[in-house]
Design an enzyme around this catalytic site. Structure first.
Site, PDB file in Angstrom:
ATOM      1  CB  THR A  63      -0.887   0.033   1.264  1.00  0.00           C
ATOM      2  OG1 THR A  63      -0.043  -0.181   2.397  1.00  0.00           O
ATOM      3  CG2 THR A  63      -1.956  -1.051   1.230  1.00  0.00           C
ATOM      4  CB  SER A 156      18.639  -6.616   6.605  1.00  0.00           C
ATOM      5  OG  SER A 156      18.634  -6.976   5.244  1.00  0.00           O
ATOM      6  CG  ASP A 206      10.895  -1.575   4.081  1.00  0.00           C
ATOM      7  OD1 ASP A 206       9.765  -1.966   4.412  1.00  0.00           O
ATOM      8  OD2 ASP A 206      11.461  -1.936   3.034  1.00  0.00           O
TER       9      ASP A 206
END
Ligand code: GLA
Length: 415
Positions: A63, A156, A206
């Site tokens: 999204t 990461s 993120d």
């Protein structure tokens, strides 16, 4: 997104008998490791050690690049960078991700997109993105270590960008790390690193999770305007746990598949005459106007997933965390059937967890491998974990890696 080829890193084992649950390093362990690596490579001490977490997205998948809503938490697994500013333009890096020690040397002014190894891009690319905005950035020496599992869809790479971003912010006196508005700017720097320097066209999820979350909370992130709300997410108060199942599967079409999904959404928005799919109010009317069935299914996922985030948050804020299971399950089914970013390993993990009594289970992150999450009664965690391990063995898949995560601290200076 993380590179599909990286070696896997793990923390130390913990937990009772049964499937092994892998714990994160504590901040002291992470800081010590970063300082040791720095001391072995450079004949000086670092100015400090900074750390940034990976993330689990609770709901709201694919999204972010559609101006939608998502709901990540920071996890206890973090990347640590020991860094010292230099008086010149040079950059000297050493990393030990997954036990492999790598070196790199270059300069801020010599950085060019696509011209460095990928891991270097996530570090040096931050200096490039800062300089590109006209911000003053000196050269630096840095040593990086991480216990965020790589290639697992736990961000990461964003953890590297955000740890380095905060360190460079502080040693260059830019002052962005001290406020949420400044951190929002740092998110943009980190996303530019990933999009424009490394060349992966991901959204804001993120980096926002790594920089803008709060301990004990999930972050309701509105990707249309960057606004946020901290949603208390107290699993322990409800005797719940969040089990993360790393399938250890990485499918080779991960990068291409992500880009294709994004391109289809952008084409659909053009066809519907909106800037982003967030603006679609009447789903049925929009679906009638789209070109083909595949595009209709992609749009249906995005629009219904945004509504699921709203429904999920409403339940949590009403003290009804135990009732979110059907919403989580519907998210997975939509990602599997309409968005087509799941894979056999993720589906087996989710099915096994649900059958063993999880309250809800879904894939998390970009998909095509990586992790699933299961919300479980703390007393049933081992049972669910055993069921998933057994199902993987029955299907001939390699053993999954298991983590239990709580909403943890955002990126910050460690010492
Ligand atoms: C990856 C990307 C994010 C987001 C998710 C899917 O993690 O890096 O920007 O698009 O996939 O929700």
């Amino acid at each position: 997104m993380t590179s599909a080829s990286s070696a896997r890193s793990t923390g130390e084992a913990a937990g009772p008998a049964g499937p092994r649950v892998v714990a994160a390093w504590n901040p002291q362990q992470g800081s010590d490791r970063a300082r040791r690596l720095f001391a072995g490579r450079f004949d000086s001490t670092p100015d400090g050690v900074w750390a940034a977490p990976g993330r689990v997205n609770i709901i709201g998948e694919h999204t972010d690049y559609n101006g939608g809503l998502c709901l990540p938490i920071a996890i206890p697994h973090r990347t640590y960078v020991a860094l010292r500013a230099r008086q010149d333009d040079q950059i000297r890096l050493v990393s030990a991700f997954g036990g492999e020690v790598l070196d790199w040397s270059g300069s801020v002014s010599g950085l060019q997109p696509g011209q460095t190894p990928t891991w270097v891009g996530y570090v040096a690319g931050v200096a490039w993105a800062l300089a590109r905005q006209g911000l003053p950035v000196d050269g630096f020496n840095a040593a990086l270590v991480s216990c965020v599992p790589t290639a697992a869809g736990l961000s990461s790479s964003a953890a590297v960008e955000c740890a380095v971003g905060l360190a460079l912010d502080e040693v260059n006196g830019l002052g962005m790390g001290d406020s949420d508005a400044g951190r929002h700017h740092l998110v943009k720097i980190a996303v530019s690193t990933e999009n424009d320097f490394v060349g992966a066209r991901t959204g804001d999820l993120d980096q926002s999770a790594s920089l803008r979350t709060q301990r004990g909370h999930a972050l309701l992130l509105d990707c249309l305007d960057g606004s946020t709300r901290q949603v208390p997410f107290d699993l322990a108060a409800e005797d719940l746990e969040l089990l993360v199942i790393d399938t250890r599967a990485t499918h080779s079409h991960a990068t291409g598949g992500y880009g294709q999904r994004r391109a289809t959404c952008e084409a659909a928005a053009v066809m519907l005459g909106v800037d982003t799919l967030r603006e679609v109010d009447d789903l049925d009317e929009a679906l009638d106007r789209l070109a083909n069935d595949e595009m209709r299914r992609r749009v249906r996922h995005v629009v219904t997933e945004i509504a699921r985030v709203e429904g999920f948050v409403a339940l949590v804020e009403a003290g009804r965390l135990r009732e979110v299971g059907p919403t989580m399950n519907a998210s997975h089914d939509s990602l599997r059937d309409d968005y087509e970013v799941s894979c056999p390993e993720l589906d087996v993990a989710v099915d096994a967890a649900r059958r063993a009594g999880a309250i809800g289970a879904r894939m998390t992150g970009g998909g095509f491998g990586g992790c699933a999450i299961a919300l479980v009664d703390a007393s049933r965690r081992q049972e669910v974990a055993e069921a998933v391990v057994e199902a993987f063995s029955r299907h001939g898949f390699g053993a999954p890696q298991l983590y239990v995560v709580t909403p943890s601290d955002p990126a910050g200076r460690v010492d």
